[in-house]
Design a protein around this motif. Structure first.
Motif, short mmCIF file in Angstrom:
data_model
loop_
_atom_site.label_atom_id
_atom_site.label_comp_id
_atom_site.label_asym_id
_atom_site.label_seq_id
_atom_site.Cartn_x
_atom_site.Cartn_y
_atom_site.Cartn_z
N ASP A 14 0.79 -1.23 0.00
CA ASP A 14 0.00 0.00 0.00
C ASP A 14 0.83 1.27 0.00
N ARG A 15 2.16 1.12 -0.07
CA ARG A 15 3.00 2.32 -0.14
C ARG A 15 4.33 1.96 -0.79
N GLU A 16 4.98 2.98 -1.32
CA GLU A 16 6.21 2.78 -2.08
C GLU A 16 7.30 2.15 -1.22
N LYS A 17 7.41 2.56 0.03
CA LYS A 17 8.47 2.03 0.91
C LYS A 17 8.41 0.51 0.99
N ILE A 18 7.22 -0.04 1.13
CA ILE A 18 7.05 -1.49 1.23
C ILE A 18 7.45 -2.15 -0.09
N ALA A 19 7.01 -1.58 -1.20
CA ALA A 19 7.35 -2.15 -2.51
C ALA A 19 8.86 -2.16 -2.72
N ARG A 20 9.53 -1.08 -2.34
CA ARG A 20 10.98 -1.01 -2.52
C ARG A 20 11.71 -2.03 -1.64
N ARG A 21 11.25 -2.22 -0.44
CA ARG A 21 11.89 -3.20 0.44
C ARG A 21 11.68 -4.61 -0.09
N VAL A 55 6.25 2.10 -8.48
CA VAL A 55 6.64 0.70 -8.25
C VAL A 55 6.66 -0.16 -9.52
N LYS A 56 6.11 0.31 -10.60
CA LYS A 56 5.90 -0.57 -11.74
C LYS A 56 7.18 -1.11 -12.37
N ALA A 57 8.28 -0.40 -12.22
CA ALA A 57 9.52 -0.85 -12.86
C ALA A 57 10.55 -1.37 -11.86
N LEU A 58 10.17 -1.55 -10.60
CA LEU A 58 11.14 -2.03 -9.61
C LEU A 58 11.57 -3.46 -9.94
N PRO A 59 12.86 -3.76 -9.79
CA PRO A 59 13.34 -5.13 -10.07
C PRO A 59 12.91 -6.08 -8.96
N GLY A 60 12.83 -7.35 -9.32
CA GLY A 60 12.54 -8.37 -8.32
C GLY A 60 11.08 -8.54 -7.98
N ILE A 61 10.25 -7.63 -8.42
CA ILE A 61 8.82 -7.75 -8.21
C ILE A 61 8.10 -7.53 -9.53
N ARG A 62 6.90 -8.07 -9.62
CA ARG A 62 6.08 -7.87 -10.81
C ARG A 62 4.72 -7.37 -10.37
N LEU A 63 4.38 -6.16 -10.79
CA LEU A 63 3.07 -5.60 -10.46
C LEU A 63 2.00 -6.32 -11.29
N ARG A 64 1.12 -7.04 -10.59
CA ARG A 64 0.09 -7.83 -11.27
C ARG A 64 -1.28 -7.16 -11.29
N GLY A 65 -1.56 -6.33 -10.25
CA GLY A 65 -2.89 -5.73 -10.24
C GLY A 65 -3.22 -5.07 -8.93
N LEU A 66 -4.51 -5.09 -8.58
CA LEU A 66 -5.02 -4.38 -7.42
C LEU A 66 -5.75 -5.32 -6.48
N MET A 67 -5.82 -4.93 -5.21
CA MET A 67 -6.57 -5.67 -4.20
C MET A 67 -7.38 -4.68 -3.38
N ALA A 68 -8.55 -5.13 -2.90
CA ALA A 68 -9.37 -4.28 -2.03
C ALA A 68 -10.18 -5.13 -1.07
N ILE A 69 -10.50 -4.51 0.07
CA ILE A 69 -11.43 -5.07 1.04
C ILE A 69 -12.49 -4.00 1.28
N PRO A 70 -13.55 -3.99 0.47
CA PRO A 70 -14.58 -2.95 0.64
C PRO A 70 -15.21 -3.02 2.03
N ALA A 71 -15.77 -1.90 2.46
CA ALA A 71 -16.44 -1.85 3.76
C ALA A 71 -17.55 -2.89 3.81
N ALA A 72 -17.67 -3.54 4.97
CA ALA A 72 -18.74 -4.52 5.15
C ALA A 72 -20.10 -3.82 5.12
N THR A 73 -21.04 -4.41 4.42
CA THR A 73 -22.37 -3.83 4.33
C THR A 73 -23.39 -4.91 4.00
N ASP A 74 -24.60 -4.70 4.49
CA ASP A 74 -25.70 -5.61 4.14
C ASP A 74 -26.51 -5.06 2.97
N ASP A 75 -26.11 -3.90 2.47
CA ASP A 75 -26.83 -3.26 1.37
C ASP A 75 -26.23 -3.72 0.05
#
Length: 231
Positions: free
Chosen positions: A101-108, A149-169
């Motif tokens: 969720d942030r550049e620092k994590i991707a770089r590490r 992050v898209k061009a960082l070596p050693g990792i491959r950006l594949r896509g997106l992830m989400a956990i939408p807010a829980a709702t009964d609607d």
């Protein structure tokens, strides 16, 4: 009591039906079994039924299971929040990370991925419902994070992830998942070969598939209620 085999079969059928109704091939949707708080024996039982991909939220628990099951052909996904001082074992031991969720994590992760390993597949986590308690970049921050992050070596950006807010609607549920699908399409203008949209859990998997999910993260529907005694 419903057996794990019956639960597994039912979940696979749900995914197949949802894909068919959305005019998609069921082969386009990967079932990721979320095994946090479950024992190695439970993971092995599901793996022996044919399940290949497992998702873990808690690092030490995950590492214990990876060690216990290292003779099995399991693909391990890390899907929990990532502390910057915990990135090395994630970079070394997992095939996928859904919660960048942030550049620092991707770089590490990039720097710590072993040189002889395949690139680490990553998804950028988006806080689509903009909840203060949730991890993930804001939708407005996503284009800059992709560029970083898209061009960082050693990792491959594949896509997106989400956990939408829980709702009964159902309308709110659909709106959040649709918003993620739109963000995913926009992200592909920056990285055309993105192929992964990780969203949908036990309570909203059908709608997630209808909105284009390529990975659904299912725990409760496979294993039953979480067993925190194992954590």
């Amino acid at each position: 009591m419903t057996s794990i085999a019956e639960k597994y079969r039912h979940v696979c059928q749900q995914i197949e039906q949802a894909a068919t109704q959305a005019h998609r091939s069921p082969d386009e949707v990967l079932l990721l079994a979320v095994s946090k708080t479950r024992s190695s024996a439970e993971v092995l039982a599901l793996h022996q039924l044919g399940q290949r991909d497992f998702g873990e939220n808690y690092l030490q628990e995950a590492l214990d299971k990876i060690d216990a099951l290292n003779d099995q052909a399991i693909v391990w996904h890390f899907i929990g929040p990532i502390q910057s001082n915990k990135t090395r074992p994630i970079a070394e031991r997992f095939a996928w990370v859904h919660s960048v969720d942030r550049e620092k994590i991707a770089r590490r992760l990039s720097e710590q991925r072993p040189a002889d390993a395949a690139p680490l597949n990553i998804c950028l986590q988006v806080n689509i419902s903009e909840e203060e308690s949730k991890s993930g970049c804001l939708p407005s921050e996503l284009p800059a994070l992709i560029d970083a992050v898209k061009a960082l070596p050693g990792i491959r950006l594949r896509g997106l992830m989400a956990i939408p807010a829980a709702t009964d609607d159902p309308a709110e549920q659909r709106a959040a998942l649709h918003a993620m699908q739109q963000l995913f399409q926009a992200a592909k203008t920056q990285v055309p070969d993105l192929d992964t949209l990780s969203m949908g859990m036990s309570g909203d998997m059908e709608e997630a598939v209808a909105q284009g999910a390529t990975i659904v993260r299912i725990g409760t529907a496979l294993f039953g209620p979480r067993n925190y005694a194992n954590n």
